[in-house]
Design a protein around this motif. Structure first.
Motif, mmCIF file in Angstrom:
data_model
loop_
_atom_site.group_PDB
_atom_site.id
_atom_site.type_symbol
_atom_site.label_atom_id
_atom_site.label_comp_id
_atom_site.label_asym_id
_atom_site.label_seq_id
_atom_site.Cartn_x
_atom_site.Cartn_y
_atom_site.Cartn_z
ATOM 1 N N GLY A 87 0.805 -1.214 0.000
ATOM 2 C CA GLY A 87 0.000 0.000 0.000
ATOM 3 C C GLY A 87 0.837 1.262 0.000
ATOM 4 N N GLY A 88 1.864 1.299 0.841
ATOM 5 C CA GLY A 88 2.716 2.481 0.904
ATOM 6 C C GLY A 88 3.504 2.702 -0.372
ATOM 7 N N TRP A 89 3.993 1.616 -0.974
ATOM 8 C CA TRP A 89 4.761 1.734 -2.215
ATOM 9 C C TRP A 89 3.895 2.282 -3.336
ATOM 10 C CZ3 TRP A 89 4.341 -0.520 -7.063
ATOM 11 C CH2 TRP A 89 5.448 -0.369 -7.892
ATOM 12 N N LYS A 90 2.687 1.782 -3.456
ATOM 13 C CA LYS A 90 1.806 2.255 -4.528
ATOM 14 C C LYS A 90 1.391 3.706 -4.318
ATOM 15 C CE LYS A 90 -0.099 -2.190 -5.955
ATOM 16 N NZ LYS A 90 0.408 -2.065 -7.336
ATOM 17 N N SER A 114 -5.900 15.392 -16.426
ATOM 18 C CA SER A 114 -5.447 14.140 -15.820
ATOM 19 C C SER A 114 -5.059 14.296 -14.355
ATOM 20 C CB SER A 114 -4.240 13.590 -16.596
ATOM 21 O OG SER A 114 -3.106 14.418 -16.422
ATOM 22 N N LEU A 115 -4.885 15.527 -13.889
ATOM 23 C CA LEU A 115 -4.490 15.734 -12.489
ATOM 24 C C LEU A 115 -5.511 15.190 -11.487
ATOM 25 C CD1 LEU A 115 -2.851 19.295 -12.620
ATOM 26 C CD2 LEU A 115 -1.724 17.074 -12.474
ATOM 27 N N PRO A 116 -6.835 15.416 -11.679
ATOM 28 C CA PRO A 116 -7.787 14.807 -10.727
ATOM 29 C C PRO A 116 -7.721 13.281 -10.706
ATOM 30 C CG PRO A 116 -8.846 16.551 -11.989
ATOM 31 C CD PRO A 116 -7.516 16.318 -12.624
ATOM 32 N N PHE A 117 -7.502 12.652 -11.861
ATOM 33 C CA PHE A 117 -7.384 11.195 -11.894
ATOM 34 C C PHE A 117 -6.127 10.735 -11.156
ATOM 35 C CE2 PHE A 117 -10.036 12.226 -15.530
ATOM 36 C CZ PHE A 117 -11.058 11.289 -15.422
ATOM 37 N N SER A 118 -5.056 11.534 -11.263
ATOM 38 C CA SER A 118 -3.847 11.199 -10.524
ATOM 39 C C SER A 118 -4.062 11.314 -9.020
ATOM 40 C CB SER A 118 -2.705 12.119 -10.965
ATOM 41 O OG SER A 118 -1.506 11.793 -10.303
ATOM 42 N N ILE A 119 -4.870 12.294 -8.599
ATOM 43 C CA ILE A 119 -5.192 12.425 -7.173
ATOM 44 C C ILE A 119 -6.011 11.226 -6.696
ATOM 45 C CG2 ILE A 119 -6.465 13.821 -5.495
ATOM 46 C CD1 ILE A 119 -5.728 16.281 -7.140
ATOM 47 N N VAL A 120 -6.914 10.747 -7.557
ATOM 48 C CA VAL A 120 -7.677 9.535 -7.210
ATOM 49 C C VAL A 120 -6.732 8.358 -7.005
ATOM 50 C CG1 VAL A 120 -9.359 7.865 -8.075
ATOM 51 C CG2 VAL A 120 -9.778 10.307 -8.350
ATOM 52 N N PRO A 131 -4.730 3.833 -3.950
ATOM 53 C CA PRO A 131 -3.556 3.333 -4.684
ATOM 54 C C PRO A 131 -3.751 1.977 -5.337
ATOM 55 C CG PRO A 131 -3.225 3.149 -2.306
ATOM 56 C CD PRO A 131 -4.490 3.923 -2.504
ATOM 57 N N HIS A 132 -4.785 1.240 -4.945
ATOM 58 C CA HIS A 132 -5.009 -0.080 -5.526
ATOM 59 C C HIS A 132 -6.034 -0.063 -6.661
ATOM 60 C CE1 HIS A 132 -2.620 -1.941 -2.387
ATOM 61 N NE2 HIS A 132 -3.306 -1.253 -1.481
ATOM 62 N N ALA A 133 -6.486 1.128 -7.070
ATOM 63 C CA ALA A 133 -7.454 1.216 -8.167
ATOM 64 C C ALA A 133 -6.748 0.940 -9.491
ATOM 65 C CB ALA A 133 -8.101 2.592 -8.185
ATOM 66 N N VAL A 134 -7.250 -0.014 -10.248
ATOM 67 C CA VAL A 134 -6.603 -0.422 -11.494
ATOM 68 C C VAL A 134 -7.164 0.345 -12.690
ATOM 69 C CG1 VAL A 134 -6.151 -2.384 -13.018
ATOM 70 C CG2 VAL A 134 -6.194 -2.710 -10.543
ATOM 71 N N VAL A 181 5.967 4.475 -18.373
ATOM 72 C CA VAL A 181 6.737 3.395 -17.738
ATOM 73 C C VAL A 181 6.310 3.211 -16.285
ATOM 74 C CG1 VAL A 181 9.054 2.668 -17.056
ATOM 75 C CG2 VAL A 181 8.686 3.733 -19.291
ATOM 76 N N LEU A 182 6.108 4.322 -15.579
ATOM 77 C CA LEU A 182 5.709 4.253 -14.169
ATOM 78 C C LEU A 182 4.344 3.579 -14.011
ATOM 79 C CD1 LEU A 182 7.013 5.274 -11.509
ATOM 80 C CD2 LEU A 182 5.497 7.246 -11.660
ATOM 81 N N SER A 183 3.397 3.938 -14.879
ATOM 82 C CA SER A 183 2.070 3.319 -14.805
ATOM 83 C C SER A 183 2.139 1.833 -15.151
ATOM 84 C CB SER A 183 1.112 4.036 -15.755
ATOM 85 O OG SER A 183 0.949 5.393 -15.392
ATOM 86 N N ALA A 184 2.966 1.486 -16.131
ATOM 87 C CA ALA A 184 3.094 0.077 -16.512
ATOM 88 C C ALA A 184 3.687 -0.752 -15.385
ATOM 89 C CB ALA A 184 3.959 -0.039 -17.768
ATOM 90 N N VAL A 185 4.695 -0.211 -14.699
ATOM 91 C CA VAL A 185 5.300 -0.937 -13.571
ATOM 92 C C VAL A 185 4.296 -1.089 -12.430
ATOM 93 C CG1 VAL A 185 7.081 -0.803 -11.797
ATOM 94 C CG2 VAL A 185 7.645 -0.268 -14.168
ATOM 95 N N ALA A 186 3.540 -0.031 -12.152
ATOM 96 C CA ALA A 186 2.548 -0.099 -11.076
ATOM 97 C C ALA A 186 1.478 -1.143 -11.385
ATOM 98 C CB ALA A 186 1.914 1.278 -10.863
#
Length: 207
Positions: free
Chosen positions: A40-43, A111-117, A122-125, A198-203
């Motif tokens: 959880g913390g990492w994500k 895209s900023l509001p989606f990034s805040i979500v 953090p576990h929302a796919v 790349v960051l989104s793909a790794v997550a």
């Protein structure tokens, strides 16, 4: 032999009561509920970094749009019939550059509001997958615009003797400096968008 029978008869098995079983089950369930999710913390940290990168890409894209969109230079000498002027809208490539970076800037703002979500959950796919797809589209968009503009800037600086393209940056020095800075800012925005992909793909891979 009678003593053995007496000992066997005196040992009585005490069954475990229902209340004891219930307490044991409740304790195990409570332990499982209290145990935190290890990722959880990492994500959440990745989501925060994603938000910061989006702000940086937004600043770079806006800088590229504003710089190119305000580029205009008129030489102090002119004749009765000709006035030497250079503007970004004289070339369709630079016009496309402004439009592409403006679209990228608008997308990054939305895209900023989606990034805040993503930070809050953090576990929302679904949100991460949507941003991954749109970020990939914006990478192609901004890279194409920056590459096309870079080719024109190269010709403006060096020319092409084989096709009689003259270098104009010796006369329009301010114009060339501004368009070169806009192209660099656009490439910075494209690189940041690549990092976001790349960051989104790794997550998503570690979900």
């Amino acid at each position: 032999m009678d003593s053995t029978k007496t000992r066997d008869e005196s040992s009585i098995d005490i069954p475990q009561s229902k209340s004891t079983k219930a307490k044991t089950t409740t304790a195990i369930a409570t332990t499982k509920a209290i145990t935190p999710h290890p990722q959880g913390g990492w994500k959440r940290g990745v989501a925060i970094f994603d938000f910061i990168l989006r702000i940086c890409a937004l600043v770079a894209a806006l800088a590229a749009t504003a710089t190119m969109g305000t580029t205009d230079q008129t030489l102090p000498f002119f004749t009765q019939f000709f006035q030497f002027q250079a503007s970004y809208d004289d070339l369709p490539t630079f016009t496309f550059f402004v439009v592409a970076n403006a679209i990228a800037s608008g997308y990054l703002v939305l895209s900023l509001p989606f990034s805040i979500v993503g930070i809050v959950r953090p576990h929302a796919v679904g949100v991460k997958l949507l941003l991954l797809i749109l970020d990939t589209v914006m990478v192609a968009f901004t890279t194409a615009a920056a590459a096309a503009a870079a080719a024109i800037v190269y010709l403006a600086h060096n020319g092409n003797p084989n096709t009689n393209w003259l270098a104009i940056c010796q006369q329009f020095n301010d114009f060339c400096q501004k368009v070169s800075g806009a192209v660099v800012a656009s490439f910075i925005a494209a690189v940041i968008l690549i990092f976001l992909v790349v960051l989104s793909a790794v997550a998503l891979r570690r979900h």
